[in-house]
Design a protein around this motif. Structure first.
Motif, PDB file in Angstrom:
ATOM      1  N   MET A 120      33.654  46.216  37.913  1.00 31.84           N
ATOM      2  CA  MET A 120      34.377  45.312  37.039  1.00 31.84           C
ATOM      3  C   MET A 120      35.272  46.059  36.053  1.00 31.84           C
ATOM      4  N   TYR A 121      35.335  47.385  36.155  1.00 30.97           N
ATOM      5  CA  TYR A 121      36.128  48.158  35.209  1.00 30.97           C
ATOM      6  C   TYR A 121      37.618  47.897  35.380  1.00 30.97           C
ATOM      7  N   PHE A 122      38.059  47.697  36.610  1.00 26.51           N
ATOM      8  CA  PHE A 122      39.467  47.404  36.832  1.00 26.51           C
ATOM      9  C   PHE A 122      39.841  46.056  36.230  1.00 26.51           C
ATOM     10  N   LEU A 151      46.646  34.798  33.188  1.00 29.14           N
ATOM     11  CA  LEU A 151      45.306  34.223  33.244  1.00 29.14           C
ATOM     12  C   LEU A 151      44.935  33.817  34.663  1.00 29.14           C
ATOM     13  N   GLY A 152      45.886  33.279  35.414  1.00 31.55           N
ATOM     14  CA  GLY A 152      45.621  32.927  36.807  1.00 31.55           C
ATOM     15  C   GLY A 152      45.322  34.144  37.667  1.00 31.55           C
ATOM     16  N   VAL A 153      46.080  35.215  37.462  1.00 36.07           N
ATOM     17  CA  VAL A 153      45.829  36.455  38.207  1.00 36.07           C
ATOM     18  C   VAL A 153      44.486  37.053  37.809  1.00 36.07           C
ATOM     19  N   PHE A 154      44.170  37.005  36.516  1.00 40.17           N
ATOM     20  CA  PHE A 154      42.883  37.514  36.046  1.00 40.17           C
ATOM     21  C   PHE A 154      41.726  36.728  36.646  1.00 40.17           C
ATOM     22  N   TRP A 155      41.864  35.414  36.714  1.00 37.71           N
ATOM     23  CA  TRP A 155      40.799  34.597  37.267  1.00 37.71           C
ATOM     24  C   TRP A 155      40.608  34.865  38.753  1.00 37.71           C
ATOM     25  N   LEU A 156      41.718  35.006  39.470  1.00 42.91           N
ATOM     26  CA  LEU A 156      41.630  35.338  40.890  1.00 42.91           C
ATOM     27  C   LEU A 156      40.967  36.692  41.096  1.00 42.91           C
ATOM     28  N   MET A 157      41.358  37.658  40.288  1.00 46.96           N
ATOM     29  CA  MET A 157      40.793  38.998  40.418  1.00 46.96           C
ATOM     30  C   MET A 157      39.307  39.011  40.059  1.00 46.96           C
ATOM     31  N   SER A 158      38.917  38.268  39.045  1.00 40.24           N
ATOM     32  CA  SER A 158      37.498  38.250  38.682  1.00 40.24           C
ATOM     33  C   SER A 158      36.664  37.560  39.759  1.00 40.24           C
ATOM     34  N   MET A 159      37.183  36.505  40.371  1.00 42.19           N
ATOM     35  CA  MET A 159      36.442  35.829  41.447  1.00 42.19           C
ATOM     36  C   MET A 159      36.311  36.730  42.675  1.00 42.19           C
TER      37      MET A 159
END
Length: 100
Positions: A59-61, A42-50
């Motif tokens: 945003m496909y990746f 979740l932390g990596v996902f949040w960093l990647m989305s920001m």
């Protein structure tokens, strides 16, 4: 004053590090290990989305990463159910690798 984008990176880094810390310290039960891994994801996902939203990129990746994280969670829960049914609990010390 720290800018908002740097603050988001620091918060996601803290999320990943606290997930890693709990994975290392509370590894006795399989469920604790799975929750720690999900928190790190979740932390990596949040960093990647920001970062991807700041670059206004595709945003496909990010959606692909989220799909892989959901599959990883489903596989972990499946392994948890199999371990509880076969061994009676989810403690790592009760698992025997020589047992079929």
């Amino acid at each position: 004053m720290v800018s908002l984008s740097i603050m988001k990176v620091i918060i996601s880094f803290i999320m990943v590090m606290s997930g890693l810390w709990s994975f290392v310290n509370y590894y006795k039960h399989l469920l604790n290990a799975l929750l720690s891994l999900e928190f790190m994801t979740l932390g990596v996902f949040w960093l990647m989305s920001m970062q991807l939203s700041a670059m206004s990129g595709e945003m496909y990746f990010m959606l692909f990463f989220l799909t892989l994280a959901a599959c990883e969670g489903a596989l972990g829960l499946t392994l948890l159910v199999v371990a509880v049914r076969s061994h009676g609990n989810d403690r790592f010390m009760s698992f025997n690798l020589l047992e079929c």
